[in-house]
Design a protein around this motif. Structure first.
Motif, PDB file in Angstrom:
ATOM      1  N   VAL A  82      17.990  73.934  21.806  1.00 14.26           N
ATOM      2  CA  VAL A  82      19.133  74.683  22.334  1.00 14.26           C
ATOM      3  C   VAL A  82      18.992  76.133  21.908  1.00 14.26           C
ATOM      4  O   VAL A  82      18.928  76.435  20.707  1.00 14.26           O
ATOM      5  N   GLY A  83      18.944  77.022  22.874  1.00 11.60           N
ATOM      6  CA  GLY A  83      18.752  78.427  22.577  1.00 11.60           C
ATOM      7  C   GLY A  83      20.038  79.126  22.181  1.00 11.60           C
ATOM      8  O   GLY A  83      21.103  78.508  22.026  1.00 11.60           O
ATOM      9  N   SER A  84      19.938  80.422  22.010  1.00  7.83           N
ATOM     10  CA  SER A  84      21.086  81.247  21.628  1.00  7.83           C
ATOM     11  C   SER A  84      21.045  82.540  22.419  1.00  7.83           C
ATOM     12  O   SER A  84      19.973  83.095  22.653  1.00  7.83           O
ATOM     13  N   PRO A  85      22.217  83.046  22.864  1.00 11.46           N
ATOM     14  CA  PRO A  85      22.235  84.231  23.713  1.00 11.46           C
ATOM     15  C   PRO A  85      21.820  85.496  22.963  1.00 11.46           C
ATOM     16  O   PRO A  85      21.944  85.579  21.739  1.00 11.46           O
TER      17      PRO A  85
ATOM     18  N   ARG B  39      23.499  85.372  16.397  1.00 11.04           N
ATOM     19  CA  ARG B  39      22.655  84.940  15.289  1.00 11.04           C
ATOM     20  C   ARG B  39      22.762  83.430  15.114  1.00 11.04           C
ATOM     21  O   ARG B  39      23.811  82.853  15.397  1.00 11.04           O
ATOM     22  N   ILE B  40      21.693  82.819  14.622  1.00 11.90           N
ATOM     23  CA  ILE B  40      21.731  81.406  14.247  1.00 11.90           C
ATOM     24  C   ILE B  40      21.748  81.335  12.726  1.00 11.90           C
ATOM     25  O   ILE B  40      20.805  81.770  12.065  1.00 11.90           O
ATOM     26  N   HIS B  41      22.806  80.811  12.157  1.00 10.53           N
ATOM     27  CA  HIS B  41      22.922  80.710  10.714  1.00 10.53           C
ATOM     28  C   HIS B  41      22.119  79.509  10.204  1.00 10.53           C
ATOM     29  O   HIS B  41      21.853  78.560  10.947  1.00 10.53           O
ATOM     30  N   THR B  42      21.739  79.547   8.949  1.00 10.16           N
ATOM     31  CA  THR B  42      20.925  78.465   8.396  1.00 10.16           C
ATOM     32  C   THR B  42      21.596  77.111   8.560  1.00 10.16           C
ATOM     33  O   THR B  42      20.930  76.098   8.795  1.00 10.16           O
ATOM     34  N   GLY B  43      22.933  77.066   8.461  1.00 13.59           N
ATOM     35  CA  GLY B  43      23.647  75.798   8.594  1.00 13.59           C
ATOM     36  C   GLY B  43      23.639  75.236   9.992  1.00 13.59           C
ATOM     37  O   GLY B  43      23.988  74.064  10.199  1.00 13.59           O
ATOM     38  N   ALA B  44      23.228  76.026  10.990  1.00 11.42           N
ATOM     39  CA  ALA B  44      23.188  75.576  12.377  1.00 11.42           C
ATOM     40  C   ALA B  44      21.776  75.190  12.815  1.00 11.42           C
ATOM     41  O   ALA B  44      21.543  74.940  13.999  1.00 11.42           O
ATOM     42  N   PHE B  45      20.857  75.131  11.874  1.00  9.29           N
ATOM     43  CA  PHE B  45      19.452  74.832  12.198  1.00  9.29           C
ATOM     44  C   PHE B  45      19.320  73.577  13.057  1.00  9.29           C
ATOM     45  O   PHE B  45      18.689  73.590  14.116  1.00  9.29           O
ATOM     46  N   ALA B  46      19.911  72.456  12.630  1.00  9.19           N
ATOM     47  CA  ALA B  46      19.742  71.184  13.334  1.00  9.19           C
ATOM     48  C   ALA B  46      20.493  71.141  14.658  1.00  9.19           C
ATOM     49  O   ALA B  46      20.272  70.222  15.453  1.00  9.19           O
ATOM     50  N   GLU B  47      21.359  72.101  14.919  1.00 10.13           N
ATOM     51  CA  GLU B  47      22.026  72.182  16.219  1.00 10.13           C
ATOM     52  C   GLU B  47      21.126  72.830  17.264  1.00 10.13           C
ATOM     53  O   GLU B  47      21.400  72.732  18.463  1.00 10.13           O
ATOM     54  N   HIS B  48      20.075  73.490  16.796  1.00 11.86           N
ATOM     55  CA  HIS B  48      19.201  74.224  17.709  1.00 11.86           C
ATOM     56  C   HIS B  48      17.779  73.671  17.751  1.00 11.86           C
ATOM     57  O   HIS B  48      17.138  73.733  18.813  1.00 11.86           O
ATOM     58  N   VAL B  49      17.264  73.189  16.640  1.00 13.64           N
ATOM     59  CA  VAL B  49      15.868  72.731  16.580  1.00 13.64           C
ATOM     60  C   VAL B  49      15.810  71.228  16.784  1.00 13.64           C
ATOM     61  O   VAL B  49      16.506  70.464  16.110  1.00 13.64           O
ATOM     62  N   PHE B  50      14.961  70.818  17.727  1.00  7.79           N
ATOM     63  CA  PHE B  50      14.833  69.399  18.049  1.00  7.79           C
ATOM     64  C   PHE B  50      13.867  68.670  17.123  1.00  7.79           C
ATOM     65  O   PHE B  50      14.140  67.571  16.654  1.00  7.79           O
ATOM     66  N   GLY B  51      12.719  69.272  16.863  1.00  7.49           N
ATOM     67  CA  GLY B  51      11.732  68.542  16.080  1.00  7.49           C
ATOM     68  C   GLY B  51      10.538  69.380  15.681  1.00  7.49           C
ATOM     69  O   GLY B  51      10.536  70.614  15.796  1.00  7.49           O
TER      70      GLY B  51
ATOM     71  N   GLN C 113      15.645  78.943   7.278  1.00  7.18           N
ATOM     72  CA  GLN C 113      15.612  80.365   6.937  1.00  7.18           C
ATOM     73  C   GLN C 113      14.765  81.152   7.927  1.00  7.18           C
ATOM     74  O   GLN C 113      15.103  82.281   8.285  1.00  7.18           O
ATOM     75  N   MET C 114      13.663  80.565   8.369  1.00  3.04           N
ATOM     76  CA  MET C 114      12.827  81.247   9.369  1.00  3.04           C
ATOM     77  C   MET C 114      13.615  81.493  10.647  1.00  3.04           C
ATOM     78  O   MET C 114      13.557  82.582  11.228  1.00  3.04           O
ATOM     79  N   LEU C 115      14.359  80.482  11.121  1.00  2.01           N
ATOM     80  CA  LEU C 115      15.133  80.632  12.352  1.00  2.01           C
ATOM     81  C   LEU C 115      16.253  81.654  12.166  1.00  2.01           C
ATOM     82  O   LEU C 115      16.523  82.465  13.068  1.00  2.01           O
ATOM     83  N   ALA C 116      16.889  81.637  11.004  1.00  2.00           N
ATOM     84  CA  ALA C 116      17.941  82.623  10.735  1.00  2.00           C
ATOM     85  C   ALA C 116      17.370  84.032  10.747  1.00  2.00           C
ATOM     86  O   ALA C 116      17.977  84.965  11.303  1.00  2.00           O
ATOM     87  N   HIS C 117      16.192  84.209  10.168  1.00  2.00           N
ATOM     88  CA  HIS C 117      15.589  85.546  10.139  1.00  2.00           C
ATOM     89  C   HIS C 117      15.123  85.956  11.529  1.00  2.00           C
ATOM     90  O   HIS C 117      15.283  87.127  11.926  1.00  2.00           O
ATOM     91  N   LEU C 118      14.576  85.021  12.268  1.00  2.00           N
ATOM     92  CA  LEU C 118      14.094  85.296  13.612  1.00  2.00           C
ATOM     93  C   LEU C 118      15.208  85.846  14.508  1.00  2.00           C
ATOM     94  O   LEU C 118      14.975  86.708  15.360  1.00  2.00           O
ATOM     95  N   SER C 119      16.441  85.351  14.302  1.00  2.00           N
ATOM     96  CA  SER C 119      17.547  85.702  15.197  1.00  2.00           C
ATOM     97  C   SER C 119      18.550  86.674  14.585  1.00  2.00           C
ATOM     98  O   SER C 119      19.520  87.044  15.246  1.00  2.00           O
ATOM     99  N   VAL C 120      18.352  87.116  13.337  1.00  2.00           N
ATOM    100  CA  VAL C 120      19.380  87.910  12.660  1.00  2.00           C
ATOM    101  C   VAL C 120      19.590  89.279  13.306  1.00  2.00           C
ATOM    102  O   VAL C 120      20.665  89.874  13.186  1.00  2.00           O
ATOM    103  N   ASN C 121      18.591  89.762  14.016  1.00  2.00           N
ATOM    104  CA  ASN C 121      18.742  91.052  14.701  1.00  2.00           C
ATOM    105  C   ASN C 121      19.344  90.894  16.088  1.00  2.00           C
ATOM    106  O   ASN C 121      19.424  91.864  16.847  1.00  2.00           O
ATOM    107  N   GLY C 122      19.768  89.676  16.429  1.00  2.00           N
ATOM    108  CA  GLY C 122      20.349  89.424  17.737  1.00  2.00           C
ATOM    109  C   GLY C 122      19.356  88.990  18.788  1.00  2.00           C
ATOM    110  O   GLY C 122      19.723  88.848  19.963  1.00  2.00           O
ATOM    111  N   ALA C 123      18.101  88.750  18.408  1.00  2.11           N
ATOM    112  CA  ALA C 123      17.110  88.284  19.367  1.00  2.11           C
ATOM    113  C   ALA C 123      17.536  86.941  19.946  1.00  2.11           C
ATOM    114  O   ALA C 123      17.972  86.046  19.219  1.00  2.11           O
ATOM    115  N   ALA C 124      17.405  86.793  21.253  1.00  2.00           N
ATOM    116  CA  ALA C 124      17.742  85.528  21.906  1.00  2.00           C
ATOM    117  C   ALA C 124      16.687  84.474  21.596  1.00  2.00           C
ATOM    118  O   ALA C 124      15.522  84.785  21.333  1.00  2.00           O
TER     119      ALA C 124
END
Length: 391
Positions: A187-190, A194-206, A301-312
């Motif tokens: 599941v992507g993000s607009p 940002r994707i917070h670390t606590g939302a990792f499993a809501e976005h990453v499948f496997g 943490q990688m996903l949070a950093h990847l999206s912290v600047n607002g990158a989709a």
């Protein structure tokens, strides 16, 4: 109807059920799960057009509720009888790239790997650069050169410095591997969120296994001041099967201590270290056993950093951990570390070897604790080196 029996210690038993895309000899590609040595065609089991598809993307985009629903139904299915039309031996299907890859990002999350390369490349300096413990360092790669396990890899050509200091063009002489884990976004993000670390499993499948092939001489000449480019972009191999996060619950462990404490957006609310053991085989000889549990930065943490600047982010995005290495020689996840830049050759088939030669084959496998106490497998990522095109 068929019943598939798997041994209690099978790495692909009912606790695993990884997803892939397979094409039987008499039909087109469709979404499957693996059970033992069989692929189960989900389009023959469930009345859902998402499974009669050439990639997993439509299913992944449905999100965690659908992922968990199908997994629950699959567990019931594999405990009973399965329609004959849905069951195919793995040897009778082509295993395809499981996702349409959106973006590809590669990180540098192993402190042991970063320390080893720092000592090799900057022998008279501190191995870790000042930013390394503050953020997950990464670079943006080429999604179009992500290929499925089993795809042969042509030796790339590029610019490099010769021993005499002359700049030359030709096939790389220091072709390497990097044994990694990759994480598949469902599941992507607009843009602008940002994707917070606590939302990792809501976005990453496997998770997939990754071999990020690397031309070290090309990389050494090009990487300053902007980082990897042609030394990395020619090919990245991934396993044909995606292990869902739900199968890795028993593998979750705390991260090693992080010092200094990360900035708030990188602080985790859950443990997303993973106790996964990798094995690297070079021409049939096991040469290394990297431990993923030692990784300094987590996938959350990688996903949070990847999206912290607002990158989709979007369905099918792939990001990888960077080379998985440990503190001992037999745990190093790249050949530049294993042979220490060429100074400590490895014994392979009676020969002393440093970097890859044409005809060499590398196979990376991995396993992890399963929820029932057995080990689950993460498949394999395999590649054989072909000569450079035109040479």
């Amino acid at each position: 109807m068929a019943r598939i029996e798997t041994a209690p210690d099978s790495p692909f038993g009912p606790d695993n059920l990884p997803y892939g895309v397979c094409a039987p000899r008499d039909g087109g590609p469709r979404v499957c799960v693996r059970l033992g040595d069989y692929a189960i065609d989900l389009s023959s089991v469930f009345d859902d057009p998402d499974f009669a598809a050439p990639t997993l993307n439509k299913f992944l985009a449905r999100g965690p509720r659908r992922w968990h629903e199908i997994r629950h139904r699959l567990r019931d299915l594999v405990d009973g009888l399965i329609p004959d039309a849905a069951v195919h031996l793995l040897t009778e299907v082509d295993q395809l790239l499981p996702i349409q890859v959106g973006d590809y990002v590669d990180f540098y999350a192993s402190i042991d790997h970063a320390t080893n390369l720092g000592r090799l490349l900057r022998p008279n300096s501190e191995p870790l650069l000042p930013n390394w413990r503050h953020l997950p360092v990464g670079y943006h790669g080429r999604s179009g050169t992500v290929v499925v396990s089993g795809t042969a890899i042509h030796r790339p050509c590029g610019q490099h410095r010769t021993d005499s200091g002359v700049t030359a063009f030709g096939p790389t002489r220091r072709l390497d591997i990097e044994a990694e884990l990759g994480f598949v976004v469902g599941v992507g993000s607009p843009l602008g969120t940002r994707i917070h670390t606590g939302a990792f499993a809501e976005h990453v499948f496997g998770v997939v296994l990754v071999d990020d092939w690397s031309a070290r001489d090309v990389q050494a000449w090009e990487y300053q001041p902007l980082g990897p480019f042609q030394g990395k972009s020619f090919a990245t191999s991934i396993s044909a099967w995606i292990t869902p996060l739900a199968a890795l619950e028993a593998a979750r462990v705390p991260l090693p201590e992080q010092h200094p404490r990360p900035l708030p957006y990188l602080c985790e609310t859950e443990d997303w270290g993973l106790d996964i053991d990798l094995t690297i085989e070079w021409n049939g000889s096991a040469v290394s056993h990297p431990p993923y549990a030692r990784m300094y930065w987590s996938p959350a943490q990688m996903l949070a950093h990847l999206s912290v600047n607002g990158a989709a982010t979007r369905t099918g995005d792939l990001y990888a951990s960077g080379t998985v290495s440990g503190p001992h020689r037999e745990q190093r996840g790249s050949f530049i570390e294993l042979c220490w830049g060429g100074d400590e050759p490895v014994e392979i088939g009676g020969a002393r070897r440093t970097f890859l030669e044409d005809g060499d084959e590398v196979v990376i496998t991995a396993d992890a604790p399963g929820v029932s106490g057995s080990r689950i497998g993460l498949g394999e990522v395999r590649g054989r080196i072909l000569p450079a095109i035109g040479h």
